[in-house]
Design an enzyme around this catalytic site. Sequence first.
Site, short mmCIF file in Angstrom:
data_model
loop_
_atom_site.label_atom_id
_atom_site.label_comp_id
_atom_site.label_asym_id
_atom_site.label_seq_id
_atom_site.Cartn_x
_atom_site.Cartn_y
_atom_site.Cartn_z
N GLU A 1 0.83 -1.33 0.12
CA GLU A 1 0.08 0.12 0.06
C GLU A 1 0.89 1.21 0.11
O GLU A 1 0.86 1.96 0.92
CB GLU A 1 -1.13 0.05 1.01
CG GLU A 1 -1.99 -0.88 1.16
CD GLU A 1 -2.87 -1.27 2.35
OE1 GLU A 1 -2.69 -0.54 3.16
OE2 GLU A 1 -3.96 -2.09 2.54
N GLU B 1 -5.25 -8.47 0.97
CA GLU B 1 -5.69 -8.45 2.33
C GLU B 1 -7.31 -8.23 1.99
O GLU B 1 -7.56 -7.41 1.00
CB GLU B 1 -5.16 -7.06 2.90
CG GLU B 1 -3.90 -7.11 3.50
CD GLU B 1 -3.52 -5.72 4.11
OE1 GLU B 1 -4.43 -4.72 4.60
OE2 GLU B 1 -2.28 -5.40 4.10
O1 IFM Z 1 -4.35 -2.72 9.32
C1 IFM Z 1 -4.23 -2.42 7.92
C2 IFM Z 1 -3.03 -3.04 7.20
O2 IFM Z 1 -1.76 -2.49 7.87
C3 IFM Z 1 -3.05 -2.16 5.68
N1 IFM Z 1 -4.42 -2.53 5.02
C4 IFM Z 1 -5.30 -2.10 5.84
C5 IFM Z 1 -5.46 -2.76 7.09
C6 IFM Z 1 -6.83 -2.45 7.96
O3 IFM Z 1 -6.72 -1.05 8.31
#
Ligand code: IFM
Length: 449
Positions: free
Chosen positions: A160, A357
């Site tokens: 990210e 994710e």
């Molecule tokens: O916890 C975070 C993660 O570190 C990066 N993506 C989003 C998740 C939830 O906010």
Amino acid sequence: MTRRFPAGFRWGTATAAYQIEGSTTADGRGPSIWDTFTARPGVATGDPACDHYRRYREDIGLLNGLGVPYYRFSVAWSRIMPDGRTVEPRGLTFYDRLVDTVLEHGITPMVTLYHWDLPEALQAEGGWPDRDLASLFADYALTVHNVLGDRVRQWTTINEPFCAAFIGYGNGDHAPGIKDEGAALVAGHNLLLAHGKAAQALRSAGGEQEVSIVLNFAPVLTDVDDVAHREAARKFDFLHNRFFLDPLLGRGYPPELLADLAHLGTLEPAIADGDLEIIAQPLDVLGVNYYAPARAVPLEDPEADSNCPLPGLRGMDVQPPRGDLTSLGWEQRPSSFTDLLLWLHEHCPGLPLVIAENGAAFEDEVVDGRVHDEKRVRYFAEHLAAVHDAIERGADVRGYMAWSLLDNFEWAMGYTQRFGLVHVDFETQERVLKDSARFYADVVARNGL
Ligand code: IFM
């Protein structure tokens, strides 16, 4: 109806170093920007988080008990190189043992090299707005690869970059807490450059590794189908979703996006000759993070600054989320997940996708040793069905990593938001499997829903 996923679909869970490890001064680890950013009275820090640095065997044992065959975790740069440059062998030893433990349980490790925890020493030299960090990151990547590369095949450079750049340097809600929109855009470019240089370094090391980057996407919705709304959505989409994606695909920054950001005057001068070629290294897969859509509306005054937290946007705004929300206030909209995957399938022809994710925070309670987190079970069921829909309609999705294995340190929200399949009592460090963990284990065992 049973929904089966393709044979060989990669099922996993994901974590990130600073969110779970704790032990922030152990074995020569240097401070990261998150240690500095949270060193204020009343602010939660990444110590002890889940105390995973000391309890990793127990945690990998839990994963093994769930039968989940892939584990995505990140390496902390400031453990490997406390000052960003000089190697600390004890840091490498930790990840060496972690990888061995993961493998001993028959689980495949997937390593992310950067999940937001820049060594503070490099922030002191300017942080991501300084392009020299790109080469330093490649040196770090190679150092980690030299130790783990004989056992780790799947490498993600950066998680990210959007958040690292735009939230870290734009609105300042994340470390290092800088509010400078122009610098945020340059940080974004330099993170892409760092990815490109690290990808080159990993490939130069030989072997059969799979190289990826993980991007977080927010599909954009509008209520009205007119020119003004479409343009508001386009602005948000280009900055949120295509700023990072298009250069990776070898298309450079979209001209409309450069025009949207021209008034800040920082991005184009930061793009040196050859940068775009370095950024466009071939990817083996694209990591996709999806949590929620965004809703865009035009502002009457096209020159008015946006209230949305993206650097440099003008003439548009975002509306509050609707319907069922998670405890973070994020909208639950699985159909946007399907749309995103289908769009990516079209926009990135030939590039396999892995969900790196997806998950949700809800308020959980341990009652008689159990956590009945039916909202999270429903969230996973609906979002997995959305992924399945996309696969049925042609999207090449190869895997799904649930976020997250453990309740953890949720950045600026501290320990108030629980994303885990496993409940963690942050006082006692006791772990309790939630119902969602059992549900997920069952999905994995059946390779279907
Ligand atoms: O916890 C975070 C993660 O570190 C990066 N993506 C989003 C998740 C939830 O906010």
